[in-house]
Design a protein around this motif. Structure first.
Motif, PDB file in Angstrom:
ATOM      1  N   LEU A 591      16.359  26.158  24.817  1.00 60.59           N
ATOM      2  CA  LEU A 591      17.204  26.345  23.643  1.00 60.59           C
ATOM      3  C   LEU A 591      18.456  27.164  23.951  1.00 60.59           C
ATOM      4  CD1 LEU A 591      14.511  26.901  20.863  1.00 60.59           C
ATOM      5  CD2 LEU A 591      16.165  25.023  20.984  1.00 60.59           C
ATOM      6  N   ARG A 592      18.492  27.783  25.123  1.00 62.79           N
ATOM      7  CA  ARG A 592      19.708  28.495  25.512  1.00 62.79           C
ATOM      8  C   ARG A 592      20.825  27.525  25.868  1.00 62.79           C
ATOM      9  NH1 ARG A 592      15.997  31.447  29.089  1.00 62.79           N
ATOM     10  NH2 ARG A 592      15.062  33.139  27.891  1.00 62.79           N
ATOM     11  N   ASN A 593      20.456  26.264  26.124  1.00 60.49           N
ATOM     12  CA  ASN A 593      21.445  25.232  26.418  1.00 60.49           C
ATOM     13  C   ASN A 593      21.967  24.631  25.115  1.00 60.49           C
ATOM     14  OD1 ASN A 593      20.989  25.315  29.327  1.00 60.49           O
ATOM     15  ND2 ASN A 593      19.026  24.332  28.875  1.00 60.49           N
ATOM     16  N   GLU A 594      23.113  24.000  25.198  1.00 63.35           N
ATOM     17  CA  GLU A 594      23.661  23.305  24.038  1.00 63.35           C
ATOM     18  C   GLU A 594      22.891  22.009  23.824  1.00 63.35           C
ATOM     19  OE1 GLU A 594      27.924  21.471  22.415  1.00 63.35           O
ATOM     20  OE2 GLU A 594      27.732  22.238  24.460  1.00 63.35           O
ATOM     21  N   GLY A 595      22.678  21.638  22.559  1.00 67.52           N
ATOM     22  CA  GLY A 595      22.016  20.372  22.271  1.00 67.52           C
ATOM     23  C   GLY A 595      20.632  20.552  21.678  1.00 67.52           C
ATOM     24  N   SER A 596      19.920  19.440  21.560  1.00 70.42           N
ATOM     25  CA  SER A 596      18.609  19.427  20.902  1.00 70.42           C
ATOM     26  C   SER A 596      17.491  19.569  21.921  1.00 70.42           C
ATOM     27  CB  SER A 596      18.436  18.117  20.127  1.00 70.42           C
ATOM     28  OG  SER A 596      18.549  17.008  21.011  1.00 70.42           O
ATOM     29  N   THR A 597      16.360  20.088  21.450  1.00 73.81           N
ATOM     30  CA  THR A 597      15.162  20.237  22.284  1.00 73.81           C
ATOM     31  C   THR A 597      13.967  19.686  21.534  1.00 73.81           C
ATOM     32  OG1 THR A 597      16.014  22.200  23.421  1.00 73.81           O
ATOM     33  CG2 THR A 597      13.626  21.869  23.453  1.00 73.81           C
ATOM     34  N   ALA A 615       4.835  32.427  15.386  1.00 75.17           N
ATOM     35  CA  ALA A 615       4.571  33.814  15.786  1.00 75.17           C
ATOM     36  C   ALA A 615       5.695  34.365  16.656  1.00 75.17           C
ATOM     37  CB  ALA A 615       3.235  33.891  16.536  1.00 75.17           C
ATOM     38  N   ALA A 616       6.339  33.472  17.425  1.00 74.82           N
ATOM     39  CA  ALA A 616       7.432  33.903  18.298  1.00 74.82           C
ATOM     40  C   ALA A 616       8.778  33.923  17.575  1.00 74.82           C
ATOM     41  CB  ALA A 616       7.507  32.977  19.516  1.00 74.82           C
ATOM     42  N   GLY A 617       8.783  33.531  16.299  1.00 72.88           N
ATOM     43  CA  GLY A 617      10.016  33.545  15.525  1.00 72.88           C
ATOM     44  C   GLY A 617      10.967  32.417  15.853  1.00 72.88           C
ATOM     45  N   ILE A 618      10.441  31.308  16.392  1.00 72.94           N
ATOM     46  CA  ILE A 618      11.280  30.158  16.732  1.00 72.94           C
ATOM     47  C   ILE A 618      11.115  29.089  15.657  1.00 72.94           C
ATOM     48  CG2 ILE A 618      11.703  28.312  18.410  1.00 72.94           C
ATOM     49  CD1 ILE A 618      10.729  30.150  20.591  1.00 72.94           C
ATOM     50  N   GLY A 619      12.197  28.782  14.959  1.00 68.90           N
ATOM     51  CA  GLY A 619      12.145  27.751  13.929  1.00 68.90           C
ATOM     52  C   GLY A 619      12.064  26.364  14.542  1.00 68.90           C
ATOM     53  N   TYR A 620      11.425  25.456  13.833  1.00 70.48           N
ATOM     54  CA  TYR A 620      11.284  24.097  14.367  1.00 70.48           C
ATOM     55  C   TYR A 620      11.259  23.099  13.213  1.00 70.48           C
ATOM     56  CZ  TYR A 620       6.386  24.613  12.992  1.00 70.48           C
ATOM     57  OH  TYR A 620       5.242  24.820  12.270  1.00 70.48           O
ATOM     58  N   LEU A 621      11.497  21.848  13.552  1.00 67.70           N
ATOM     59  CA  LEU A 621      11.518  20.761  12.581  1.00 67.70           C
ATOM     60  C   LEU A 621      10.426  19.758  12.909  1.00 67.70           C
ATOM     61  CD1 LEU A 621      15.369  20.165  12.810  1.00 67.70           C
ATOM     62  CD2 LEU A 621      14.203  21.329  10.929  1.00 67.70           C
ATOM     63  N   ALA A 622      10.146  18.895  11.943  1.00 70.21           N
ATOM     64  CA  ALA A 622       9.231  17.774  12.167  1.00 70.21           C
ATOM     65  C   ALA A 622      10.067  16.542  12.497  1.00 70.21           C
ATOM     66  CB  ALA A 622       8.380  17.520  10.921  1.00 70.21           C
ATOM     67  N   PRO A 623       9.483  15.547  13.178  1.00 69.40           N
ATOM     68  CA  PRO A 623      10.233  14.320  13.480  1.00 69.40           C
ATOM     69  C   PRO A 623      10.793  13.704  12.195  1.00 69.40           C
ATOM     70  CG  PRO A 623       8.177  14.340  14.671  1.00 69.40           C
ATOM     71  CD  PRO A 623       8.119  15.502  13.723  1.00 69.40           C
ATOM     72  N   GLU A 630      21.745  25.431  13.906  1.00 69.50           N
ATOM     73  CA  GLU A 630      20.894  26.618  13.792  1.00 69.50           C
ATOM     74  C   GLU A 630      19.454  26.317  14.213  1.00 69.50           C
ATOM     75  OE1 GLU A 630      22.866  25.514  11.221  1.00 69.50           O
ATOM     76  OE2 GLU A 630      24.467  26.892  11.857  1.00 69.50           O
ATOM     77  N   THR A 631      18.966  25.142  13.888  1.00 70.00           N
ATOM     78  CA  THR A 631      17.582  24.770  14.220  1.00 70.00           C
ATOM     79  C   THR A 631      17.620  23.504  15.063  1.00 70.00           C
ATOM     80  OG1 THR A 631      16.865  25.671  12.085  1.00 70.00           O
ATOM     81  CG2 THR A 631      15.286  24.294  13.294  1.00 70.00           C
ATOM     82  N   ARG A 632      17.398  23.662  16.356  1.00 70.41           N
ATOM     83  CA  ARG A 632      17.570  22.546  17.290  1.00 70.41           C
ATOM     84  C   ARG A 632      16.273  22.161  17.996  1.00 70.41           C
ATOM     85  NH1 ARG A 632      20.287  24.176  21.374  1.00 70.41           N
ATOM     86  NH2 ARG A 632      20.384  26.386  20.862  1.00 70.41           N
ATOM     87  N   LEU A 633      15.159  22.729  17.569  1.00 79.21           N
ATOM     88  CA  LEU A 633      13.869  22.406  18.177  1.00 79.21           C
ATOM     89  C   LEU A 633      13.059  21.538  17.223  1.00 79.21           C
ATOM     90  CD1 LEU A 633      11.709  22.822  20.433  1.00 79.21           C
ATOM     91  CD2 LEU A 633      10.889  24.779  19.098  1.00 79.21           C
TER      92      LEU A 633
END
Length: 695
Positions: A591-597, A615-623, A630-633
């Motif tokens: 996620l430190r790189n530009e773009g989606s993960t 728990a790690a505070g990383i936001g994520y999306l569903a397919p 802001e949210t790229r995972l």
């Protein structure tokens, strides 16, 4: 040779001098955008109050104007044109291939100035074709091809190819750096078009004719989905009036996939293409149940079409009594043998059950009218219609050719062992019949727990009763996962039209996955379709596709591996980890790189990974949810990964992905899909040993 020119680094403004090519091109872009705004304003200011005869015409015209206004929208972050062609001269008097000294800017839509002269040519126009196909071996009368590089909608670079340069007679192909950069550009949000990067072999498929069906076999990253969507856009350009009447449809494997691709056609100015899944097409009943693999395999078998046909016509009986029609003081008698001749003739014509049932009373009425004429009467069509509605005729039609409710018919087949046996005899063996029979009786169609395969059976029965509406063109993506009965359901939607079938035999992950495209086309009703193969990989990095291709001998022997044409080998690493925290750390690293993960994992592991990310505070999306800056995972169950792509991917526990499927081959195919979703980099994390097929 190819030459690239770009703006100075460090934010230095571009020169605006007359001798600066970049400045001239940026000026043409500004003028073209201004012309597009004028075109849109002209459409918005149209007054149709005096040109429509009635309110219906007014509504139709108003809708067409509204669609025109939407199509003329200027997307600020999307390049209005991406290339330029400088032709040498026009052959003869034919100016369709370019005129002497003329220059054409190639873009997503046509733009003209106030005099009607083109400022940007639609990429689908014949004059644009050499942009994709011209080469030094075959320059197609093009002296110079220029590609443009963009940053947030502004031209920042250009690259020239002098295709007819006598100083370079080698004819050797050169790699376009701008094209490579466009392919590798980070992805945030839905799928984007590839109109600026279409390759010659892709362009041939895109511009193939409307009348023919094309099947595209393409491995991961070969652009088959984009090719199919661009073919729709091209066909709408070349055959707009016809397809406006008959309609077009894009069919995808699931809602997440459709959401991912839904912006491609609007970006090309096409707004009227419907998108659906196969389940949407056959939604005659609500689906609440599921089948085990064995039952779904039998229900999806093409032999079920024969079982259903026999069942639909099971209650058609030959008459044994005459029908007597009373009109006033006269009685008209049609004998049983004549009724039987009518019934047999209708059966022999092989028309839809419902159409034959509607024709039967008219045929009986005609027999009565013949008798009337012989007796000296002169009946007309109104008399025939009246006889057809006679209560005696209605009664005999109901007895001879009773109405059929498709859902009730399928329910009876699945719950009545004797009824199924009577119509599956010689088609399904006893074990297969037992496999699809429901264990518990069901009171009604509404209370039944229908499965997706059951809905397809109902759709087949519905078509036997009443013909399904046919469209002008259908695009079927991820087709390798369809059952023969699902192919038939899609084929019914384009019986009088054509289809574009897209898929990869190596990515088939259902028990009934397609074994060959010839077989699939036969089930689709398009046996004359042409199979094309795309083997050049533009999306997946070299190291990643090489690693994933280790699985091909085990999942699709004989299939040509994808050969990546990417100069950048991409980032690839296989990591042995100790716990889930290491998976989260890998995501944070990418996620430190530009773009989606994308974090892809076996379905059973998704909840634990979701908990660890939270728990790690990383936001994520569903397919299917759109990524933002802001949210790229995106956390992706392996079962939903097909057709999606991300700049970077973390693949968690390959062994769990394989073990999550009912058999090893299907599991390895699911793993192949998951391994090939990355555009720039892939990290494979595992605690369990890797599948031995990965070496």
């Amino acid at each position: 040779m190819s030459q690239t020119r770009s703006s100075p680094t460090g934010g230095t403004p571009l020169s605006t001098s007359a001798g600066d090519p970049l400045a001239r091109e940026r000026s043409h872009l500004a003028e073209s955008r201004a012309a597009l705004r004028v075109m849109r304003e002209d459409a918005e200011s149209l007054d149709i109050s005096d040109v429509t005869a009635n309110w219906v015409n007014a509504e139709v015209l108003a809708r067409q104007i509204d669609e025109r206004i939407k199509a003329l929208a200027d997307l600020s972050d999307t390049p209005l044109f991406f290339g330029r062609l400088d032709y040498l001269h026009a052959p003869g008097a034919d100016r369709a291939e370019g005129a002497e000294g003329e220059r054409f800017y190639i873009g997503r839509r046509h733009v003209h100035d106030h005099d009607g002269d083109p400022m940007v040519i639609d990429w689908r126009a014949p004059v644009s074709q050499p942009f994709y196909r011209a080469s030094k071996k075959d320059p197609m009368d093009v002296g110079l091809r220029r590609r443009f590089g963009y940053t947030r909608g502004d031209i920042t670079a250009y690259e020239d190819e002098h295709l007819s340069d006598p100083a370079d007679p080698s004819g050797a192909a050169t790699t376009s750096k701008l094209l490579q950069q466009e392919i590798e550009r980070p992805r945030v949000g839905p799928m984007r078009d590839i109109v600026a990067t279409i390759q010659p072999e892709q362009d041939e498929i895109v511009r193939s004719g409307l009348s023919g069906t094309v099947c595209v076999q393409g491995g991961p990253g070969t652009g088959k989905t984009a090719v199919g969507l661009h073919r729709v856009a091209y066909l709408l350009y070349a055959h707009r009036e016809r397809l406006a009447r008959t309609g077009t449809l894009v069919i995808g494997p699931n809602k997440s996939f459709l959401h991912y691709i839904e912006q491609v056609l609007p970006a090309l100015g096409e707004l009227a293409v419907r998108q659906a899944t196969v389940d949407d097409l056959v939604a005659h009943v609500e689906v609440h149940g599921t089948d085990d693999a064995a039952a779904a395999l039998v229900k999806g078998d093409a032999r079920m079409a024969d079982v259903l046909r026999k069942a639909v016509y099971a209650d058609v009986t030959m008459p044994t009594e005459p029908v007597v029609v009373v009109r006033g003081s006269r009685r008209w008698r049609v004998p049983a043998y004549e009724l039987e001749e009518i019934v047999r003739e209708l059966l022999a014509r092989d028309i839809r059950y419902g159409a034959a049932r509607e024709a039967l009373p008219q045929r009986i009425a005609h027999a009565v009218l013949v008798q009337m004429e012989r007796s000296g009467e002169a009946p007309d069509d109104r008399v025939q219609d009246s006889v057809a509605r006679n209560s005696a005729v209605k009664a005999v039609v109901k007895e001879i050719w009773p109405p059929v409710d498709p859902a009730k018919l399928v329910l009876r087949l699945l719950t009545d062992a004797d009824f199924l046996a009577a119509h599956a005899e010689g088609i399904l063996d006893e074990d297969e019949q037992k496999t699809i029979l429901w264990a518990k009786p069901v009171r009604s169609v509404r209370s039944a727990k229908w499965s997706a395969a059951d809905a397809v059976l109902i759709d087949e029965a519905t078509d036997l009763v009443q013909r399904t509406h046919s469209l002008g063109h259908v695009v079927l993506d991820e087709a390798q996962d369809l059952s023969p009965m699902q192919y038939r359901a899609v084929g019914r939607r384009c019986t009088t039209g054509s289809a574009t079938v897209l898929g990869d035999l190596a990515q088939g992950t259902t028990p009934w996955a397609t074994r060959s495209w010839d077989e699939a086309l036969a089930h689709l009703g398009k046996s004359d379709g042409v199979v094309e193969e795309l083997t050049a990989g533009f999306r997946v990095p070299t190291d990643v596709i090489t690693y994933a291709s280790l699985l091909l001998p085990h999942i699709a022997p004989g299939l040509t591996p994808v050969a990546s044409v990417r100069e950048n080998p991409g980032f690839f690493e296989v990591r042995t980890i100790s716990d889930t925290a290491d998976v989260v750390a890998a995501c944070a690293e990418l996620l430190r790189n530009e773009g989606s993960t994308g974090l892809i994992a076996a379905d059973a592991r998704v909840p634990a990974l979701a908990e660890a990310l939270t728990a790690a505070g990383i936001g994520y999306l569903a397919p299917g949810e759109e990524t933002t800056r802001e949210t790229r995972l995106t956390l992706v169950p392996a079962s939903l990964a097909k057709g999606l792509e991300y700049d970077y991917v973390v693949l968690d526990e390959p062994r769990a992905v394989v073990d999550g499927e009912p058999d090893e081959r299907t599991g390895l195919r699911r793993l192949y899909v998951s391994l090939t979703r990355a555009v720039s980099g892939l990290i494979v994390t595992h605690m369990a040993p890797l599948p031995e097929q990965l070496g």
